[in-house]
Motif scaffolding. Structure first.
Motif, PDB file in Angstrom:
ATOM      1  N   LEU A  34       0.862  -1.181   0.000  1.00  0.00           N
ATOM      2  CA  LEU A  34       0.000   0.000   0.000  1.00  0.00           C
ATOM      3  C   LEU A  34       0.894   1.226   0.000  1.00  0.00           C
ATOM      4  CD1 LEU A  34      -2.888   1.224   0.279  1.00  0.00           C
ATOM      5  CD2 LEU A  34      -2.505   1.239   2.755  1.00  0.00           C
ATOM      6  N   GLU A  35       0.790   2.034  -1.067  1.00  0.00           N
ATOM      7  CA  GLU A  35       1.576   3.262  -1.150  1.00  0.00           C
ATOM      8  C   GLU A  35       1.016   4.288  -0.173  1.00  0.00           C
ATOM      9  OE1 GLU A  35       4.276   3.840  -2.668  1.00  0.00           O
ATOM     10  OE2 GLU A  35       4.462   2.094  -3.988  1.00  0.00           O
ATOM     11  N   ASP A  36       1.888   4.815   0.680  1.00  0.00           N
ATOM     12  CA  ASP A  36       1.458   5.694   1.761  1.00  0.00           C
ATOM     13  C   ASP A  36       0.837   6.987   1.243  1.00  0.00           C
ATOM     14  OD1 ASP A  36       1.664   6.266   4.793  1.00  0.00           O
ATOM     15  OD2 ASP A  36       2.590   8.034   3.901  1.00  0.00           O
ATOM     16  N   ALA A  37       1.438   7.580   0.237  1.00  0.00           N
ATOM     17  CA  ALA A  37       0.994   8.898  -0.230  1.00  0.00           C
ATOM     18  C   ALA A  37      -0.283   8.838  -1.060  1.00  0.00           C
ATOM     19  CB  ALA A  37       2.108   9.569  -1.034  1.00  0.00           C
ATOM     20  N   THR A  38      -0.430   7.771  -1.865  1.00  0.00           N
ATOM     21  CA  THR A  38      -1.544   7.712  -2.817  1.00  0.00           C
ATOM     22  C   THR A  38      -2.683   6.796  -2.387  1.00  0.00           C
ATOM     23  OG1 THR A  38      -0.510   5.884  -4.036  1.00  0.00           O
ATOM     24  CG2 THR A  38       0.064   8.137  -4.711  1.00  0.00           C
ATOM     25  N   PHE A  39      -2.482   6.012  -1.322  1.00  0.00           N
ATOM     26  CA  PHE A  39      -3.459   5.007  -0.888  1.00  0.00           C
ATOM     27  C   PHE A  39      -3.770   4.030  -2.027  1.00  0.00           C
ATOM     28  CE2 PHE A  39      -4.009   8.193   2.340  1.00  0.00           C
ATOM     29  CZ  PHE A  39      -4.264   7.464   3.484  1.00  0.00           C
ATOM     30  N   GLU A  40      -2.739   3.714  -2.790  1.00  0.00           N
ATOM     31  CA  GLU A  40      -2.884   2.793  -3.906  1.00  0.00           C
ATOM     32  C   GLU A  40      -2.333   1.427  -3.513  1.00  0.00           C
ATOM     33  OE1 GLU A  40      -2.765   3.655  -8.547  1.00  0.00           O
ATOM     34  OE2 GLU A  40      -0.763   3.621  -7.667  1.00  0.00           O
ATOM     35  N   LEU A  41      -3.168   0.405  -3.649  1.00  0.00           N
ATOM     36  CA  LEU A  41      -2.773  -0.967  -3.347  1.00  0.00           C
ATOM     37  C   LEU A  41      -2.238  -1.588  -4.629  1.00  0.00           C
ATOM     38  CD1 LEU A  41      -2.895  -2.864  -0.848  1.00  0.00           C
ATOM     39  CD2 LEU A  41      -5.003  -3.797  -1.810  1.00  0.00           C
ATOM     40  N   LYS A  42      -0.988  -2.066  -4.581  1.00  0.00           N
ATOM     41  CA  LYS A  42      -0.332  -2.552  -5.791  1.00  0.00           C
ATOM     42  C   LYS A  42       0.034  -4.026  -5.679  1.00  0.00           C
ATOM     43  CE  LYS A  42       1.679   1.909  -7.123  1.00  0.00           C
ATOM     44  NZ  LYS A  42       2.927   2.641  -7.446  1.00  0.00           N
ATOM     45  N   ASN A  43      -0.238  -4.756  -6.752  1.00  0.00           N
ATOM     46  CA  ASN A  43       0.152  -6.156  -6.883  1.00  0.00           C
ATOM     47  C   ASN A  43       1.338  -6.214  -7.836  1.00  0.00           C
ATOM     48  OD1 ASN A  43       0.412  -8.892  -7.382  1.00  0.00           O
ATOM     49  ND2 ASN A  43      -1.517  -9.082  -8.505  1.00  0.00           N
ATOM     50  N   LYS A  44       2.492  -6.624  -7.330  1.00  0.00           N
ATOM     51  CA  LYS A  44       3.690  -6.651  -8.164  1.00  0.00           C
ATOM     52  C   LYS A  44       3.618  -7.724  -9.246  1.00  0.00           C
ATOM     53  CE  LYS A  44       6.714  -4.787  -4.554  1.00  0.00           C
ATOM     54  NZ  LYS A  44       7.928  -5.008  -3.723  1.00  0.00           N
ATOM     55  N   GLY A  45       2.734  -8.715  -9.052  1.00  0.00           N
ATOM     56  CA  GLY A  45       2.461  -9.675 -10.109  1.00  0.00           C
ATOM     57  C   GLY A  45       3.397 -10.853 -10.229  1.00  0.00           C
ATOM     58  N   GLN A  46       4.371 -10.977  -9.334  1.00  0.00           N
ATOM     59  CA  GLN A  46       5.310 -12.091  -9.436  1.00  0.00           C
ATOM     60  C   GLN A  46       4.733 -13.388  -8.868  1.00  0.00           C
ATOM     61  OE1 GLN A  46       8.305 -11.693 -11.069  1.00  0.00           O
ATOM     62  NE2 GLN A  46       7.442  -9.669 -11.491  1.00  0.00           N
ATOM     63  N   LYS A  47       3.987 -13.279  -7.766  1.00  0.00           N
ATOM     64  CA  LYS A  47       3.474 -14.477  -7.101  1.00  0.00           C
ATOM     65  C   LYS A  47       1.971 -14.443  -6.865  1.00  0.00           C
ATOM     66  CE  LYS A  47       7.879 -15.362  -4.805  1.00  0.00           C
ATOM     67  NZ  LYS A  47       8.606 -15.587  -3.541  1.00  0.00           N
ATOM     68  N   VAL A  48       1.360 -13.264  -7.014  1.00  0.00           N
ATOM     69  CA  VAL A  48      -0.073 -13.121  -6.767  1.00  0.00           C
ATOM     70  C   VAL A  48      -0.811 -12.998  -8.095  1.00  0.00           C
ATOM     71  CG1 VAL A  48      -1.862 -11.659  -5.763  1.00  0.00           C
ATOM     72  CG2 VAL A  48       0.259 -12.071  -4.503  1.00  0.00           C
ATOM     73  N   LYS A  49      -1.804 -13.858  -8.297  1.00  0.00           N
ATOM     74  CA  LYS A  49      -2.583 -13.842  -9.539  1.00  0.00           C
ATOM     75  C   LYS A  49      -3.633 -12.741  -9.511  1.00  0.00           C
ATOM     76  CE  LYS A  49      -5.435 -16.861 -12.465  1.00  0.00           C
ATOM     77  NZ  LYS A  49      -6.032 -18.223 -12.600  1.00  0.00           N
ATOM     78  N   ASN A  50      -4.432 -12.700  -8.457  1.00  0.00           N
ATOM     79  CA  ASN A  50      -5.461 -11.668  -8.325  1.00  0.00           C
ATOM     80  C   ASN A  50      -5.873 -11.557  -6.869  1.00  0.00           C
ATOM     81  OD1 ASN A  50      -7.569 -13.697  -7.778  1.00  0.00           O
ATOM     82  ND2 ASN A  50      -7.359 -14.193  -9.949  1.00  0.00           N
ATOM     83  N   MET A  51      -6.642 -10.525  -6.552  1.00  0.00           N
ATOM     84  CA  MET A  51      -7.099 -10.358  -5.171  1.00  0.00           C
ATOM     85  C   MET A  51      -8.315  -9.449  -5.119  1.00  0.00           C
ATOM     86  SD  MET A  51      -3.964  -7.995  -3.759  1.00  0.00           S
ATOM     87  CE  MET A  51      -3.503  -6.466  -4.582  1.00  0.00           C
ATOM     88  N   ASN A  52      -9.138  -9.688  -4.106  1.00  0.00           N
ATOM     89  CA  ASN A  52     -10.271  -8.832  -3.780  1.00  0.00           C
ATOM     90  C   ASN A  52     -10.016  -8.199  -2.418  1.00  0.00           C
ATOM     91  OD1 ASN A  52     -11.887  -9.432  -6.093  1.00  0.00           O
ATOM     92  ND2 ASN A  52     -12.419 -11.396  -5.164  1.00  0.00           N
TER      93      ASN A  52
END
Length: 493
Positions: free
Chosen positions: A407-425
């Motif tokens: 979770l980016e502190d400044a933007t409140f953006e949740l990011k999936n780097k995509g290396q090990k996680v396929k998707n998320m809710n």
């Protein structure tokens, strides 16, 4: 007459009426009365070139913390320093405690014939002390301020106390008080400019020390360290990053925990800064120009939280994905519980845990800690029995997957780097001042921004419950907690 006596008694309870010094070990039984101050024994040889050391305690504590089961006072005395100790409110904010310290510093200065003072403060006591120096103007009496693991930018444990999962327990334990409220990172982000841009900010030099140890497994600080590990190196209560200011001098970061950092072992490191000289003042423009925003590291996903209240019995479940090296499970409750079972997907039952009592934000809470290596993947179950209790379950996962979602502190953006996680809710719960404000869900294939467009003044706590699938097709789940403050003009901090 009876009414007058009652009113006087009430006034005595509300306002510290005694400004006289007590003595350590004397008949006044020092320690614990907000507004009172105490003088230590006089060294055998008083050096006029040495300042008086004034010690200020932290949250949920008292001045006794410096001499009971602690050699800090004795170390200072053995090194020839005159000492004094101030008791502040253990559950009030920096504005209330800053006023007390301001008054007592002046009393102590008079007692020692205007000899210069160095304040040594632990934890929140450092915030209270700086408030006294800057906001209330006690700076002429003090040369330097030494802060020992002070959360200058707040504590994420305070954020947790006001989150959706921990709210029941925090309320019952009395953790939701002015002190904890003011230590939320969102509130502190709004507080810092008020002090950092003040014309008095550079009147005193500030020296910081911080720790990176959590204590042994099963200790209350170990649980705090486990939770705070998502936010960086920490001492079980405060992160190293939050313990320093952009304009302070970092003396040392070592393997202290939040308790040992205030013990005599740290004295040798801050002793060179126990001087009577005082920094010259700067103009407001010069002070403001030297302040740079503190950069916060992105928050990763290393823990899961669940909590609430129950009667007789409760069952909670959580999911472990593949390649988890170890899990630390902590069951924090307002009551000690003997009957807790952790059950693996294959039916193996774990009943051995370590019990400890919290001394920090969740003071008085009972920790029941399990540690399980090479846990099976799949759904785990926790069962607890008690007549009636509130609880917060925290599961810490030791795995590389933790770095994949941030979770980016400044933007409140949740990011999936995509290396090990396929998707998320993600289920998003937002509390305002500890009460439910908003509840919604969002899908995050690669990234998703949390909507925090609120204008009403207060501290908002975001709880993100993440559920997803790894690239190998296994389920995982985590929780992220973050706070922010909105002022009366709608500005967000």
């Amino acid at each position: 007459m009876r009414r007058l006596v009652i009113l006087l008694l009430v006034a005595m309870l509300v306002v510290p009426v005694s400004v006289n010094a007590g003595t350590i070990g004397g008949k006044d039984n020092p320690g614990g009365v907000p507004g009172q101050w105490y003088v230590g024994d006089t060294p055998s040889n008083v050096d006029p070139n040495k300042p008086v050391l004034v010690f200020v305690h932290g949250i949920n504590s008292s001045s006794k913390t410096w001499w009971e089961n602690n050699n800090m006072y004795q170390t200072a005395l053995n090194n020839g320093y005159e000492t004094a100790f101030i008791d502040v409110h253990p559950d009030k904010n920096m504005w209330d405690n800053g006023a007390i310290i301001n008054s007592r510093i002046r009393d102590i200065s008079n007692h020692f014939n205007q000899k210069k003072i160095v304040i040594v403060a632990h934890s929140k006591g450092g915030i209270d002390a700086q408030n006294a120096l800057v906001h209330y103007g006690a700076h002429p009496y003090v040369s330097n301020l030494i802060t020992l693991s002070t959360p200058h930018y707040g504590s994420q444990l305070a954020d947790l106390a006001y989150s959706g999962w921990a709210g029941w327990l925090a309320s019952i334990l009395g953790s939701k008080n002015d002190a904890t409220y003011s230590l939320q990172t969102g509130y502190m982000n709004s507080y810092r400019p008020q002090i950092d841009n003040h014309t008095n900010r550079n009147r005193n030099k500030i020296y910081t020390l911080a720790g990176t140890s959590w204590g042994g497994f099963g200790s209350a600080l170990y649980w705090g360290g486990l939770y705070l590990s998502s936010y960086g190196s920490n001492d079980g209560a405060v992160t190293v990053n939050n313990s320093r200011l952009t304009y302070s001098t970092q003396v040392r970061v070592s393997n202290w925990n939040h308790t040992t950092v205030r013990e005599g072992g740290t004295f040798q490191y801050f002793r060179p800064y126990l001087t009577t000289s005082q920094t010259a003042g700067f103009s407001l423009a010069e002070a403001a120009a030297t302040v740079e925003p503190m950069e916060q590291e992105p928050i990763n996903i290393s823990a899961l939280h669940r909590g609430g209240q129950f009667q007789k019995e409760v069952k909670q479940t959580f999911t472990v994905e593949e390649n988890v090296q170890k899990i630390d499970l902590d069951w924090l409750s307002d009551k000690q519980t003997k009957d807790i079972k952790v059950i693996s997907p294959s039916g193996k039952v774990y009943t051995t845990f370590v019990h400890s009592i919290d001394q920090e934000i969740f003071k008085g809470g009972h920790h029941h800690s399990f540690q399980i290596t090479s846990p099976e993947k799949g759904q785990w179950t926790v069962k607890a029995k008690k007549d009636k209790a509130a609880y917060l379950m925290t599961v810490g996962f030791h795995t590389d997957l933790n770095e994949e979602v941030v979770l980016e502190d400044a933007t409140f953006e949740l990011k999936n780097k995509g290396q090990k996680v396929k998707n998320m809710n993600v289920d998003v719960k937002i509390n305002k001042d500890g009460k439910a404000k908003a509840d919604f869900g969002m899908k995050v294939p690669n990234k998703g921004k949390v909507d925090v467009d609120f204008k009403e003044e207060g501290v908002y706590t975001i709880t993100l419950d993440v559920k997803g699938t790894t690239k190998n097709g296994n389920s995982f789940e985590r929780t992220i907690v973050k706070s922010f403050y909105v002022d009366k003009n709608g500005n967000r901090y």
